[in-house]
Design a protein around this motif. Structure first.
Motif, mmCIF file in Angstrom:
data_model
loop_
_atom_site.group_PDB
_atom_site.id
_atom_site.type_symbol
_atom_site.label_atom_id
_atom_site.label_comp_id
_atom_site.label_asym_id
_atom_site.label_seq_id
_atom_site.Cartn_x
_atom_site.Cartn_y
_atom_site.Cartn_z
ATOM 1 N N LEU A 174 -11.919 42.404 -22.729
ATOM 2 C CA LEU A 174 -12.314 42.350 -21.324
ATOM 3 C C LEU A 174 -12.867 40.970 -20.982
ATOM 4 O O LEU A 174 -13.539 40.360 -21.819
ATOM 5 C CB LEU A 174 -13.419 43.389 -21.038
ATOM 6 C CG LEU A 174 -13.113 44.862 -21.238
ATOM 7 C CD1 LEU A 174 -14.398 45.666 -21.069
ATOM 8 C CD2 LEU A 174 -12.075 45.323 -20.238
ATOM 9 N N PRO A 175 -12.604 40.480 -19.766
ATOM 10 C CA PRO A 175 -13.207 39.217 -19.342
ATOM 11 C C PRO A 175 -14.648 39.452 -18.862
ATOM 12 O O PRO A 175 -14.968 39.296 -17.680
ATOM 13 C CB PRO A 175 -12.289 38.774 -18.197
ATOM 14 C CG PRO A 175 -11.817 40.052 -17.591
ATOM 15 C CD PRO A 175 -11.688 41.024 -18.744
ATOM 16 N N VAL A 176 -15.523 39.859 -19.791
ATOM 17 C CA VAL A 176 -16.861 40.270 -19.395
ATOM 18 C C VAL A 176 -17.891 39.704 -20.370
ATOM 19 O O VAL A 176 -17.621 39.578 -21.567
ATOM 20 C CB VAL A 176 -16.970 41.812 -19.341
ATOM 21 C CG1 VAL A 176 -16.775 42.422 -20.717
ATOM 22 C CG2 VAL A 176 -18.282 42.256 -18.744
ATOM 23 N N SER A 177 -19.054 39.346 -19.837
ATOM 24 C CA SER A 177 -20.193 38.940 -20.647
ATOM 25 C C SER A 177 -21.284 39.995 -20.490
ATOM 26 O O SER A 177 -21.606 40.384 -19.365
ATOM 27 C CB SER A 177 -20.730 37.573 -20.195
ATOM 28 O OG SER A 177 -19.775 36.558 -20.416
ATOM 29 N N VAL A 178 -21.826 40.460 -21.611
ATOM 30 C CA VAL A 178 -22.913 41.442 -21.594
ATOM 31 C C VAL A 178 -24.184 40.736 -22.039
ATOM 32 O O VAL A 178 -24.237 40.153 -23.127
ATOM 33 C CB VAL A 178 -22.621 42.629 -22.528
ATOM 34 C CG1 VAL A 178 -23.726 43.675 -22.400
ATOM 35 C CG2 VAL A 178 -21.262 43.240 -22.209
ATOM 36 N N ARG A 179 -25.200 40.785 -21.181
ATOM 37 C CA ARG A 179 -26.445 40.077 -21.474
ATOM 38 C C ARG A 179 -27.643 40.979 -21.233
ATOM 39 O O ARG A 179 -27.614 41.842 -20.363
ATOM 40 C CB ARG A 179 -26.587 38.827 -20.593
ATOM 41 C CG ARG A 179 -25.539 37.747 -20.825
ATOM 42 C CD ARG A 179 -25.842 36.519 -19.986
ATOM 43 N NE ARG A 179 -24.949 35.410 -20.280
ATOM 44 C CZ ARG A 179 -23.816 35.178 -19.637
ATOM 45 N NH1 ARG A 179 -23.442 35.994 -18.648
ATOM 46 N NH2 ARG A 179 -23.050 34.154 -19.958
ATOM 47 N N GLU A 180 -28.697 40.738 -21.999
ATOM 48 C CA GLU A 180 -29.972 41.367 -21.712
ATOM 49 C C GLU A 180 -30.491 40.846 -20.378
ATOM 50 O O GLU A 180 -30.059 39.805 -19.877
ATOM 51 C CB GLU A 180 -30.974 41.055 -22.822
ATOM 52 C CG GLU A 180 -30.586 41.637 -24.169
ATOM 53 C CD GLU A 180 -31.580 41.256 -25.251
ATOM 54 O OE1 GLU A 180 -32.421 40.364 -24.995
ATOM 55 O OE2 GLU A 180 -31.512 41.853 -26.332
ATOM 56 N N SER A 181 -31.443 41.565 -19.808
ATOM 57 C CA SER A 181 -31.939 41.231 -18.470
ATOM 58 C C SER A 181 -32.446 39.803 -18.375
ATOM 59 O O SER A 181 -32.125 39.072 -17.433
ATOM 60 C CB SER A 181 -33.063 42.202 -18.081
ATOM 61 O OG SER A 181 -32.628 43.528 -18.134
#
Length: 223
Positions: A174-181
């Protein structure tokens, strides 16, 4: 009921919750749902028009998913989660994408850690804000919402999604970045994003993050 009202009600409960409590409550919600033979969103086929799964939209960095843990932390804890979501509430040209199963999880967490009435009123407020997508039954709510809703950024407290190994694996699919708040709040730069997302010179925040009304120009909007 505005987000400002909801934040005040949550603060008045006087709890000593932290992010670990939110994560534990979400794990419990999902474990219970799995034990009932499905995910926490029931059939998983609600959240958009009709019952058809949403065809994936074109990705955009101005479209963001907040996981159920981040949404609950925004209301119950404030801090980094609120700062991250205030960045979205403050800009009408950004989009919060969420499926019904994702909101179901967050509402259940809030009800378990606070009170059902607060959870129900929060659901009404976030329903008016989010753009709904319909996900397949059983898919991970945050990742499915991002894929179906064209969101290129996900805010999550889940280390299984934010760790380096998970990030590399997700980018392959997926073209997605998952980051903490905290990380999201640090890297999300509306001034740099605006020219591509909207066009022209960035005018600054255009919405009050507590009322979702057009921004006023006097005073502090982040009470």
């Amino acid at each position: 009921m505005t987000f400002g009202d909801l934040f005040e009600r949550a603060a008045a409960l006087g709890s000593d919750l932290d992010e670990a409590d939110v994560r534990q409550a979400l794990d419990a919600v999902r474990s219970t749902a799995d034990g009932n033979g499905g995910d926490s969103g029931g059939d998983g086929d609600s959240g958009g028009e009709g019952n058809e799964v949403t065809d994936p939209l074109d990705p955009s960095p101005a479209r963001v998913v907040a996981g159920a843990d981040a949404l609950a932390a925004d209301l119950l804890l404030g801090g980094d989660a609120r700062e991250a979501l205030d960045a979205l509430r403050s800009h009408a040209w950004t989009t919060l994408v969420a499926s019904d199963p994702l909101l179901d999880d967050a509402e259940a967490v809030i009800a378990s850690l606070a009170e059902p009435e607060l959870a129900a009123d929060w659901r009404d407020a976030v329903e008016a804000w989010r753009e709904p997508v319909t996900q397949p039954s059983g898919d991970h709510p945050a990742l499915a919402s991002a894929y179906r809703g064209g969101a290129m950024q996900v805010i999550s407290l889940d280390p299984s999604l934010t760790g380096p190994g998970a990030a590399a694996g997700l980018r392959d699919r997926l073209p997605v970045s998952v980051r903490e708040s905290r990380a999201f709040a640090t890297v999300f730069d509306p001034a740099k994003l605006y020219p591509d997302a909207v066009g022209g010179e960035y005018p600054g925040p255009d919405r009050d993050p507590r009322t979702m009304a057009p921004a006023r120009t006097d005073g502090d909007q982040h009470r």
